[in-house]
Every structure is written in C-alpha cells, then in structure tokens.
Design an enzyme around this catalytic site. Structure first.
Site, short mmCIF file in Angstrom:
data_model
loop_
_atom_site.label_atom_id
_atom_site.label_comp_id
_atom_site.label_asym_id
_atom_site.label_seq_id
_atom_site.Cartn_x
_atom_site.Cartn_y
_atom_site.Cartn_z
N HIS A 28 0.83 -1.19 0.06
CA HIS A 28 -0.17 -0.06 -0.05
C HIS A 28 0.81 1.11 -0.11
O HIS A 28 1.99 1.38 0.43
CB HIS A 28 -0.98 -0.05 1.27
N HIS B 24 -2.51 3.67 5.02
CA HIS B 24 -3.18 2.83 3.65
C HIS B 24 -3.76 4.01 2.96
O HIS B 24 -4.90 4.62 3.19
CB HIS B 24 -4.32 1.97 4.04
MN MN Z 1 1.62 -2.92 5.30
#
Ligand code: MN
Ligand code: MN
Length: 298
Positions: free
Chosen positions: A156, A164
């Site tokens: 990510h 994220h």
């Molecule tokens: Mn991670």
C-alpha cells in the site's frame, strides 16, 4: 514532499529496522505473546517514537491483525510460523515492516518465498512501472517455490498520517495501471501460503481505529473516544491498550462494540487463510527514487 518530511520518513524507517532486528531475539518457544508485544511496543517508545499500529503477532494460518488480548496467557508454541509486523510513527511520518520466523525448521522454503518475492519486487520498482506488473513479479516468485501468493492482501501507498493511502500493490499480476512516481512511499508486503491463497475475516477483533465521528450514547464510550483521540489520533490501536486505562473488560468491550456498530470506529478483524494453509510474510517500506527505490526500513 518537503525535505523535513522526507527526513521524518527516513527516521521512521531507521527506527523500524532497528526494532525489527532487536525483536528477533524475543521470538522463542515458551515466551508469552503478551510479553513480546509489550516489549516491542515499549522499545518503540524508548526510541522516542510511537507505534504506527499495535504490533501484529500472527501465527501459522493467521496472516495478519492478531495482537494479544489484554489478559492473554498464550505462549509461543514449538513449531510456530510467526509473522511479526510493526510500524513506527515520527511526527506523522510512518513506516511498516514485517518478517517471518520459522520455529519448526520445516518451513524454510515458505519463508524464503515471501522474502525473495519482496527482494524481486523492490528490485523492479522504479518510476513508470505499474503496480500490477510488480504484483506479477511477486506472484511468479512465490509460484516458483511451489506456493501461492495471498491474492486479497496487498502492499500500500503510505502518506503522512495515512498508512493505507489508497493505491495498492497486489500480490498477483493485475492490470492495475497506477505507475510508481519519484517521491512515492509504499509498503511492499508479499504473503506466501501453502493454502489456496485467500484470507477471510474472523470474528475476533483486537485492533481498531477512528473512522467517522457520530453520536455516542454510552458514557463509557464517550470517555474511550476522548482517550483514543488524545492518544492515538487516527492511528490503529489495540483493545489491550485501552484496557490499561479502563480496566473493566465488560465496559470496554461494550463501548467498543457500540463504537463499531455506529461506525465511529473501524475494526481490523483477524485474517486467516481460508484453507488453513501456513502463511509467511516479508515487508519493507520504500521510497521511489529517480531510477529505482530506496529501502527505508533497511
Ligand atoms: Mn503494511
Ligand atoms: Mn505491516
């Protein structure tokens, strides 16, 4: 990104690397999982940093998101395949790194598969390459060892205060067209398994984060919300951490339940491989540079 911000990311990466290496001596048969988690998190604080999320200690077919309960007495068992996943926050800059320890001595290849997939992915990342292409490199490396990548877990993008940040690096080849750009920061995290290559949510949730403010009815919930905002902000936290401040198990679990139900919090359920296969993971945080990438958690 400003030079100052970049320096903070480098610092968060360096601290994560140091704690990761130091934590390896704790992964021993007979040690309690709670002691391991407490010691790793304490050593992060001793560095003057904060955990970006509770340390994850995911064993065997558990791929991610397990952290010990407040009153856990579980011991590290002989033969366990252990993933330790930890993150550091330095004034909003985040790092994320993980490794796998095979206490059985029989799963060396499975550990190597995710490590080599990580190495090959990092070797391929440069401006202009698509994330789906890097996913293909991860998949092929893991397949070469005779294992499967976990297709519904991914690396990510990371931004300040956002672990994220939208863009994902799949663990399989996809047509995802996002191309890496100089200055991007990503966590790269291949997962390899002896199973079918898919994880599902278990009911148990130990890790939470703030999601969307809304009305809270219970008095205890309001107190917990204040504590969470003040101490963890938007970063994920463990029920275990909250219990240190609010010792009543009943009240804390009722409050967390209410906060989950009205979507004040989001929960990160424990993730288990659907066919109960063993799972290995390796993870680094990288910075995309002009011609390649720099591993920040090295
Ligand atoms: Mn991670
Ligand atoms: Mn991680």
């Amino acid at each position: 990104m400003s030079d100052d911000e970049l320096e903070r990311f480098r610092k968060a990466g360096k601290i994560a690397a140091k704690i990761r290496e130091e934590s390896k001596r704790l992964i021993m048969v007979g040690e309690t999982l709670l002691d391991i988690a407490d010691m790793v998190e304490q050593s992060i604080k001793d560095e003057g940093a904060k955990p970006a999320f509770p340390v994850n200690i995911s064993i065997n077919d558990i791929a991610a998101h397990y952290t010990p309960e407040f009153d856990s007495t579980a011991l590290m068992e002989d033969g366990a395949l252990v993933k330790i996943d930890l993150g550091i926050e330095v004034d909003g800059a985040l790092s994320d790194t993980a490794y796998t320890v095979d206490l059985s001595g029989n799963n060396e290849k499975l550990v190597k598969a995710s490590e080599e997939a990580l190495e090959n992915a990092i070797g391929s990342i440069k401006p202009g390459i698509a994330v789906g292409e890097v996913g293909g490199i991860i998949e092929e490396t893991i397949n070469k060892y005779g294992f499967k990548p976990i297709s519904n877990l991914s690396g990510h993008m990371i931004k300040s205060n956002e672990l994220h940040a939208g863009v994902e690096i799949p663990n399989i080849r996809t047509r995802d067209p996002y191309q890496f750009k100089e200055g991007d920061i990503f966590a790269v995290e291949p997962f390899a398994t002896t199973g079918t290559g898919y994880v599902e949510d278990l009911e148990q949730v130990e890790i939470f984060s703030l999601y969307a403010p809304s009305n809270v009815r219970m008095r205890q919930s309001r107190k917990i919300v204040e504590h969470v905002i003040k101490n963890y902000g938007m970063l994920p936290f463990a029920e275990r951490w909250v219990r240190k401040e609010f010792p009543s198990k009943l009240l804390v679990s009722a409050a967390l339940k209410e906060l989950l139900q009205n979507q004040f919090l989001r929960g990160y359920p424990i993730l288990r491989e659907v066919s109960r296969g063993l799972v290995s993971q390796a993870e680094h945080t990288i910075l995309v540079t002009k011609n390649g990438c720099e591993v920040l958690t090295q």
